[in-house]
Structure formats: C-alpha cells, structure tokens
Design a protein around this motif. Structure first.
Motif, PDB file in Angstrom:
ATOM      1  N   VAL A  59      31.409  71.396  45.829  1.00 48.64           N
ATOM      2  CA  VAL A  59      30.768  71.855  44.684  1.00 48.64           C
ATOM      3  C   VAL A  59      31.046  73.333  44.504  1.00 48.64           C
ATOM      4  O   VAL A  59      30.922  74.030  43.538  1.00 48.64           O
ATOM      5  CB  VAL A  59      29.367  71.671  44.771  1.00 48.64           C
ATOM      6  CG1 VAL A  59      28.489  72.096  43.813  1.00 48.64           C
ATOM      7  CG2 VAL A  59      29.134  70.273  44.937  1.00 48.64           C
ATOM      8  N   THR A  60      31.456  74.005  45.446  1.00 50.33           N
ATOM      9  CA  THR A  60      31.701  75.646  45.438  1.00 50.33           C
ATOM     10  C   THR A  60      33.193  76.102  45.191  1.00 50.33           C
ATOM     11  O   THR A  60      33.248  77.085  44.619  1.00 50.33           O
ATOM     12  CB  THR A  60      31.213  76.375  46.923  1.00 50.33           C
ATOM     13  OG1 THR A  60      31.970  75.676  47.832  1.00 50.33           O
ATOM     14  CG2 THR A  60      29.857  76.190  46.981  1.00 50.33           C
TER      15      THR A  60
ATOM     16  N   PRO B 140      33.676  77.468  41.375  1.00 44.10           N
ATOM     17  CA  PRO B 140      33.132  78.693  41.030  1.00 44.10           C
ATOM     18  C   PRO B 140      33.556  79.627  41.724  1.00 44.10           C
ATOM     19  O   PRO B 140      33.703  80.877  41.154  1.00 44.10           O
ATOM     20  CB  PRO B 140      31.582  78.145  41.555  1.00 44.10           C
ATOM     21  CG  PRO B 140      31.352  76.876  41.345  1.00 44.10           C
ATOM     22  CD  PRO B 140      32.729  76.307  41.644  1.00 44.10           C
TER      23      PRO B 140
ATOM     24  N   ALA C 230      27.868  80.957  45.416  1.00 43.15           N
ATOM     25  CA  ALA C 230      28.400  79.689  44.975  1.00 43.15           C
ATOM     26  C   ALA C 230      27.684  78.717  45.734  1.00 43.15           C
ATOM     27  O   ALA C 230      27.258  77.691  45.397  1.00 43.15           O
ATOM     28  CB  ALA C 230      29.786  79.670  45.219  1.00 43.15           C
TER      29      ALA C 230
ATOM     30  N   LYS D  22      23.903  78.051  44.489  1.00 42.18           N
ATOM     31  CA  LYS D  22      23.918  77.428  43.292  1.00 42.18           C
ATOM     32  C   LYS D  22      24.029  76.005  43.785  1.00 42.18           C
ATOM     33  O   LYS D  22      23.476  75.100  43.086  1.00 42.18           O
ATOM     34  CB  LYS D  22      25.035  78.084  42.499  1.00 42.18           C
ATOM     35  CG  LYS D  22      24.735  77.425  41.034  1.00 42.18           C
ATOM     36  CD  LYS D  22      23.737  77.817  40.181  1.00 42.18           C
ATOM     37  CE  LYS D  22      23.840  76.796  38.796  1.00 42.18           C
ATOM     38  NZ  LYS D  22      22.458  77.116  37.994  1.00 42.18           N
ATOM     39  N   ALA D  23      25.132  75.896  44.744  1.00 38.33           N
ATOM     40  CA  ALA D  23      25.402  74.208  45.147  1.00 38.33           C
ATOM     41  C   ALA D  23      24.476  73.674  45.660  1.00 38.33           C
ATOM     42  O   ALA D  23      23.944  72.608  45.252  1.00 38.33           O
ATOM     43  CB  ALA D  23      26.774  74.402  45.974  1.00 38.33           C
TER      44      ALA D  23
ATOM     45  N   LEU E  35      22.130  72.693  43.000  1.00 38.57           N
ATOM     46  CA  LEU E  35      22.413  71.554  42.112  1.00 38.57           C
ATOM     47  C   LEU E  35      22.380  70.319  43.037  1.00 38.57           C
ATOM     48  O   LEU E  35      22.099  69.265  42.299  1.00 38.57           O
ATOM     49  CB  LEU E  35      23.759  71.817  41.405  1.00 38.57           C
ATOM     50  CG  LEU E  35      23.802  72.956  40.583  1.00 38.57           C
ATOM     51  CD1 LEU E  35      25.181  73.442  40.236  1.00 38.57           C
ATOM     52  CD2 LEU E  35      23.118  72.446  39.260  1.00 38.57           C
TER      53      LEU E  35
ATOM     54  N   ALA F 262      27.211  67.249  40.322  1.00 33.48           N
ATOM     55  CA  ALA F 262      26.885  68.592  40.497  1.00 33.48           C
ATOM     56  C   ALA F 262      27.892  69.660  40.561  1.00 33.48           C
ATOM     57  O   ALA F 262      27.830  70.499  40.281  1.00 33.48           O
ATOM     58  CB  ALA F 262      26.453  68.695  42.141  1.00 33.48           C
ATOM     59  N   ARG F 263      29.124  69.219  40.943  1.00 28.76           N
ATOM     60  CA  ARG F 263      30.136  69.830  40.960  1.00 28.76           C
ATOM     61  C   ARG F 263      30.615  70.210  39.570  1.00 28.76           C
ATOM     62  O   ARG F 263      31.055  71.538  39.264  1.00 28.76           O
ATOM     63  CB  ARG F 263      31.611  69.063  41.504  1.00 28.76           C
ATOM     64  CG  ARG F 263      32.834  69.878  41.588  1.00 28.76           C
ATOM     65  CD  ARG F 263      33.874  69.209  42.314  1.00 28.76           C
ATOM     66  NE  ARG F 263      34.303  68.060  41.493  1.00 28.76           N
ATOM     67  CZ  ARG F 263      35.228  67.201  41.855  1.00 28.76           C
ATOM     68  NH1 ARG F 263      35.933  67.303  42.772  1.00 28.76           N
ATOM     69  NH2 ARG F 263      35.482  65.943  40.999  1.00 28.76           N
TER      70      ARG F 263
ATOM     71  N   ALA G 268      28.112  73.117  38.540  1.00 24.95           N
ATOM     72  CA  ALA G 268      28.425  74.260  39.054  1.00 24.95           C
ATOM     73  C   ALA G 268      29.573  75.399  38.350  1.00 24.95           C
ATOM     74  O   ALA G 268      29.345  76.359  38.355  1.00 24.95           O
ATOM     75  CB  ALA G 268      29.019  74.087  40.518  1.00 24.95           C
TER      76      ALA G 268
ATOM     77  N   GLU H 240      29.265  75.613  35.161  1.00 27.96           N
ATOM     78  CA  GLU H 240      28.468  75.939  34.053  1.00 27.96           C
ATOM     79  C   GLU H 240      29.057  75.616  32.556  1.00 27.96           C
ATOM     80  O   GLU H 240      29.198  76.670  31.806  1.00 27.96           O
ATOM     81  CB  GLU H 240      28.127  77.597  34.222  1.00 27.96           C
ATOM     82  CG  GLU H 240      27.188  77.862  35.357  1.00 27.96           C
ATOM     83  CD  GLU H 240      27.143  79.094  35.731  1.00 27.96           C
ATOM     84  OE1 GLU H 240      27.643  79.909  35.014  1.00 27.96           O
ATOM     85  OE2 GLU H 240      26.531  79.677  36.742  1.00 27.96           O
TER      86      GLU H 240
END
Ligand code: ADP
Ligand code: MG
Length: 240
Positions: free
Chosen positions: A98-99, A102, A113, A116-117, A120, A148-149, A152, A154
């Motif tokens: 997920v990070t 970003p 990151a 935020k992960a 999410l 979610a990924r 992330a 946006e």
C-alpha cells in the motif's frame, strides 16, 4: 471528469472498440455490463492508457491524454485500477504493497505513507493484516488490500475490472461492501461486473457493451426494467 470522443482500438484486423464517445461526471458510478469478448476490459485499459487507442481522444479533467506532449505518467497517477486477479506484489507485505506507490510516485515520506496506509486498511477492514504477506490472505482480503493500495494513490477515478469474479461466493459481498461505501463517499468509478443486483443498486448509469461499443446506456431502471434495444433485452432476459 473523463470524456472520450470517437475512441477506437484494433488488435490486428480485429476492431474491438469503435467510436466510443462518453462523458462521465465527478461522483458518477458507472457499471459496465455485457457478454464476454465485447471489449469491456479493453475499454478500461484504454482509459488508463495500459493500451494505446488507435483513434479518438480521452480527456481527463481537461487534459487531453493522447495529445503529443501530455505527461502520461502524471495523468495515470490520477486513474486507479483494480483487477480481477488482485495483482498484489507477492514479495511485499500488505503495508509495503500500500505504501510503495505513494512513496515512489507521490514522493511521500515513509511515515506519512504508513499512516495513510493504516487508515485505508482500517477503512477496507483488513487493518490486522498490515504485516502479513499476500499469500497469507483470503481472496476477499487480497482484493480489499488492492483497493486500499489504489486509494493510497489518491485517484480521481477508479476503474474496476470484474473485481469479484475470482472470489468465492462468501467473499464477494465483503468486497462489494467496500465499493458501495466508496460510492457513498462520492468516488467516481467505472466497474465492469457480472453482479447485476449490485450494479443496479450502486450505479448512476449502466453501460451495456456489445458490437464494439456502448450499445445502450441508461439509468439502472432504464436498462434493467425497460431496455430499448434488441441485444440489451436479450442479455437482461438471459441473466434474470
Ligand atoms: P471483455 O472484457 O468484454 O470480455 P476484452 O476487452 O477482454 O473483452 O476483449 C475484446 C476482444 O479483444 C476479444 O475478442 C479478445 O479476444 C480481443 N483481445 C483482447 N486483448 C487482446 C490482445 N492483447 N491481443 C489480441 N486480441 C485481444
Ligand atoms: Mg474482461
């Protein structure tokens, strides 16, 4: 938000998409339905430039994506995609899956990151799997991590290509619930799906694809209750 004009795509002598002109507004949820082989996946892949269209234009928030000089990688960051087969990085933990985007593409710090992960992963209901690896997850969990990924990054727009087709029936609803929630929050989405009940409830419009284009479109009520064209009627009748 996104508009296509006369979009076309060929593979060799096979014309898969011809003359697709659509306009999708901010906050719309479009379900794309239709028989297999009618170009649904190709249409999504053209929209996020995984495939190069042979003709026509795509405009995302005023930017002509196919015009010479347009920075395609900038534009693509704004369009997320979720695949039938999840496409998680097998060698990375859930958190790193997920990070990575970003951090690498949006140049976010590790701390930002990761924070935020975690938010999410909570949103999609897999917060407890943050340190697991993809092969330790169920299909439904993998797909929620994939969503979610995608979030992330946006994105302005998310494209889903049969997001529940590879899942056991028991896991379909948990993934659809996440997509339904995004719809409520106003995310703009195009969803290729065979889940007709879901499409009917969640969508602002339905695109029925056939013969290389959007053969008929309308509100869920129009398409499911009173389709106007022969092939749409036959398709709706068959899936009932
Ligand atoms: P759908 O998602 O509606 O099932 P696709 O977009 O996957 O349809 O495929 C539409 C048509 O394009 C099919 O006839 C398919 O065989 C063909 N096609 C898709 N991808 C390729 C490719 N990379 N090369 C050649 N033909 C392709
Ligand atoms: Mg497909």
């Amino acid at each position: 938000m996104i508009r296509t004009e006369h979009l076309s795509k060929r593979y060799g002598s096979l014309t898969v998409l011809k003359d697709i002109s659509v306009e999708i507004a901010d906050g719309e949820v479009i379900s794309i339905i239709g028989p297999s082989g009618t170009g649904k996946s190709t249409f999504l892949r053209c929209l996020n430039l995984l495939e190069k269209p042979d003709g026509g234009s795509i405009t995302l928030n005023g930017t002509a994506l196919l015009a010479p000089g347009t920075n395609i990688s900038d534009a693509r960051k704004k369009i997320g995609m979720v695949f039938q087969g999840f496409n998680l990085y097998a060698h990375l933990s859930v958190l790193d899956n997920v990070t990575i985007g970003p951090r690498k593409l949006l140049k976010k710090s590790k701390a930002e990151a990761e924070q935020k992960a975690e938010e999410l992963l909570k949103l999609v209901g897999v917060a407890e799997k943050v340190n697991s690896f993809p092969d330790e997850l169920s299909g439904g969990q993998k797909q929620r991590v994939a969503i979610a990924r995608c979030l992330a990054m946006e994105p302005d727009l998310i494209l889903f290509d049969e997001p529940t087709s590879a899942l056991d029936p028991t896991m379909v609803s948990e993934v659809l619930a996440v997509i339904r929630r995004l719809a409520k929050e106003g995310m703009t989405m195009l969803i290729v799906t065979h889940e007709m009940e879901f499409a009917r409830n969640v969508s602002t419009r339905i695109f029925y694809m056939d013969e290389g284009g959007i053969y008929e479109e309308g509100t869920p009520q129009q398409i499911f209750e009173s389709p106007q064209k022969e092939k749409t009627r036959a398709f709706i009748h068959k899936i009932r």
